[in-house]
Enzyme design. Structure first.
Site, mmCIF file in Angstrom:
data_model
loop_
_atom_site.group_PDB
_atom_site.id
_atom_site.type_symbol
_atom_site.label_atom_id
_atom_site.label_comp_id
_atom_site.label_asym_id
_atom_site.label_seq_id
_atom_site.Cartn_x
_atom_site.Cartn_y
_atom_site.Cartn_z
ATOM 1 N N HIS A 28 0.827 -1.212 0.000
ATOM 2 C CA HIS A 28 0.000 0.000 0.000
ATOM 3 C C HIS A 28 0.860 1.260 0.000
ATOM 4 O O HIS A 28 1.264 1.766 1.043
ATOM 5 C CB HIS A 28 -0.900 -0.003 1.239
ATOM 6 C CG HIS A 28 -2.008 0.984 1.196
ATOM 7 N ND1 HIS A 28 -3.228 0.757 1.771
ATOM 8 C CD2 HIS A 28 -2.096 2.222 0.640
ATOM 9 C CE1 HIS A 28 -4.020 1.793 1.581
ATOM 10 N NE2 HIS A 28 -3.346 2.700 0.895
ATOM 11 N N HIS B 201 1.448 5.212 -2.257
ATOM 12 C CA HIS B 201 0.950 6.193 -3.226
ATOM 13 C C HIS B 201 2.157 6.900 -3.840
ATOM 14 O O HIS B 201 2.883 7.599 -3.141
ATOM 15 C CB HIS B 201 0.043 7.216 -2.541
ATOM 16 C CG HIS B 201 -1.173 6.614 -1.916
ATOM 17 N ND1 HIS B 201 -2.379 6.545 -2.561
ATOM 18 C CD2 HIS B 201 -1.363 6.039 -0.699
ATOM 19 C CE1 HIS B 201 -3.275 5.955 -1.765
ATOM 20 N NE2 HIS B 201 -2.675 5.636 -0.628
ATOM 21 N N ASP C 125 -8.689 2.693 -3.798
ATOM 22 C CA ASP C 125 -8.147 3.283 -2.578
ATOM 23 C C ASP C 125 -8.100 4.796 -2.657
ATOM 24 O O ASP C 125 -7.715 5.381 -3.665
ATOM 25 C CB ASP C 125 -6.748 2.755 -2.275
ATOM 26 C CG ASP C 125 -6.250 3.271 -0.949
ATOM 27 O OD1 ASP C 125 -6.829 2.899 0.077
ATOM 28 O OD2 ASP C 125 -5.317 4.086 -0.946
ATOM 29 N N ASP D 291 0.879 2.642 3.837
ATOM 30 C CA ASP D 291 -0.006 3.678 3.282
ATOM 31 C C ASP D 291 0.790 4.962 3.053
ATOM 32 O O ASP D 291 0.330 6.068 3.363
ATOM 33 C CB ASP D 291 -1.211 3.927 4.184
ATOM 34 C CG ASP D 291 -2.292 4.779 3.500
ATOM 35 O OD1 ASP D 291 -2.183 5.013 2.279
ATOM 36 O OD2 ASP D 291 -3.232 5.203 4.193
ATOM 37 N N HIS E 52 2.514 14.411 0.368
ATOM 38 C CA HIS E 52 1.829 15.619 -0.096
ATOM 39 C C HIS E 52 2.825 16.771 -0.116
ATOM 40 O O HIS E 52 3.908 16.694 0.477
ATOM 41 C CB HIS E 52 0.662 15.970 0.826
ATOM 42 C CG HIS E 52 -0.489 15.030 0.748
ATOM 43 N ND1 HIS E 52 -1.346 14.985 -0.334
ATOM 44 C CD2 HIS E 52 -0.943 14.082 1.612
ATOM 45 C CE1 HIS E 52 -2.275 14.063 -0.135
ATOM 46 N NE2 HIS E 52 -2.042 13.501 1.038
#
Length: 427
Positions: free
Chosen positions: A60, A62, A152, A305, A309
């Site tokens: 998991h 990003h 997700d 996860d 950002h």
């Protein structure tokens, strides 16, 4: 190319370590033993008693590319993974364009092939654009290289849509991976609905937002026979109903993140976006249930996860900042320091949860330290302490409340297919 990793330590049982040399032949572990002749190797690295494990597997992450490269790229995200000892990662599809068609999926795959320094397995989305009710073409996306399907970042809001997706995935022998969040129960919440939210004057996120959708999906998974995997479990209710579903024979697996194991909502010191994550930091009884869930086998693995950002967007109030925390570069270290060194978990369990088991869940060719396996390996220094330093991150994201924490188990080397992709203090 022959490489010898000499004087390493491998875990043999619980917290028991055994000295071993590892012979890497091209991309494969050729032998594990002692006293190999150094003259027979092109490269010899003395590990000086450091721990060698299978490369960690994170199901998991990003990586934000394409579409949001100011947050992260496949190159920087995969470098961060290597820095943390991960050699295989599974990247989420909340991108722009969403990998909801073969064309869009291949666009991401091309970047992965060009830039990734670890093995990146790309998820395809369950529905078009992530939020629509229109299912993607699972057969075509599987043929293009998708290993599982997920939306997700958002939950699939309609039971009928999830049922049809599960039915199709079961037919194609693919997993449905769920971010569980019933948006009708959000009520504008930004952190866990508890005492701390009231103290900070912030709207809360009910535990039922997560657990109610898991309950719905477990019934649908039982009906369809699909492999259903739950992302980032965070509540005691979620653990309870997953435990009962496993007892009933439902094919369900799930993951938990280090931040939910280590922090609660009462640890949040102020209204700052670095503490905003989804699911949110929950109550102490939830934290306790997550630890118990790992220990009794209800929870199958640990994932990060990893959600980078931009710095400015995270340095805002909970009301304005996006959800997310980075985690690739210190996940193993957090777990080792706070659970293995304190005798709550064994090292054997942690290696299983962070390497072996996640690979098994999705049938990935990873997570093994044995003769004949790919030489995907991580080396950790268990003796020397260091501090989490966001300025040294390889990820573009710095959004974490763990900066300054004293940890053990820093990554010294990471090998992918026998190739050195990370070396501490210089590559």
């Amino acid at each position: 190319m022959r490489t010898l990793l000499k004087n390493g330590k491998i875990n043999v049982a619980k917290n028991q370590l055994q000295t071993a040399d590892i012979w890497i032949e091209e991309d494969t572990i050729h032998a594990i033993g002692l006293a190999f002749e150094e003259k027979n190797f092109d490269q010899v690295i003395d590990l000086q008693g450091q721990l060698v494990t299978p490369g960690l597997v994170d199901v998991h992450v990003h990586f934000r590319e394409p579409g949001f490269t100011y947050k992260e790229t496949i190159k920087t995200g995969s470098m961060a993974a290597a820095r943390g000892g991960f050699t295989s990662v599974c990247a989420m599809p909340n991108l722009n364009p969403v990998p909801d068609s073969v064309e869009n999926f291949e666009l991401v795959q091309d970047i992965i092939k060009k830039d990734a320094v670890v093995k990146v397995h790309q998820y395809a989305s369950i529905t078009k654009k992530l939020k629509s009710e229109e299912l993607t073409d699972q057969v075509a996306l599987k043929q293009a290289g998708a290993f599982a399907f997920t939306n997700d970042g958002v939950g699939v809001q309609t039971a009928g849509t999830m049922y049809l997706a599960m039915k199709e995935a079961a037919k194609n022998k693919m997993a449905i991976v769920a971010h569980t969040e019933d948006e009708s129960l959000l009520f504008g919440g930004v952190m866990h609905a508890g005492k701390r939210a009231a103290e900070l004057g912030l709207p809360g996120i009910l535990s039922a937002t997560e657990s109610s959708q898991i309950a719905r999906d477990l019934i649908l998974a039982e009906e369809t026979g699909v492999h259903y995997h739950v992302c980032h479990v965070s509540t005691k209710e979620s653990v309870r109903i997953i435990r009962e579903a496993k007892k009933a024979g439902v094919h369900v697996t799930c993951e938990v993140c280090p931040h939910h194991l280590l922090l609660t909502d009462m640890d949040i010191p102020e209204d700052h976006g670095f503490w905003k994550m989804n699911p949110p930091l929950r109550a102490s009884e939830d934290q306790k249930a997550l630890i118990e869930g790992l220990l009794d086998g209800t929870i199958d693995c640990i994932s990060t996860d990893h959600a980078p950002h931009g710095h400015e967007e995270k340095c805002q109030s909970f009301l304005k900042a996006p959800f997310g925390i980075v985690g690739s570069e210190y996940a193993f270290q957090l777990i080792y320091t706070h659970f293995v060194k304190t005798n709550i978990f064994t090292l054997e369990q942690v290696i299983n949860w962070m390497a072996t088991k996640p690979a098994e869940i999705f049938n990935l060719p990873a997570g093994k330290l044995q003769i004949g396996a790919k030489a995907d390996l991580a080396v950790f220094n268990l003796e020397q302490a260091y501090q989490v330093n966001d300025q040294a991150f390889l990820s573009q994201g710095k959004n974490t409340p763990f900066v300054g924490w004293k940890l053990y188990g820093d990554t010294s080397y990471t090998f992918v297919d026998g190739k050195l992709v990370w070396k501490k203090d210089g590559k």
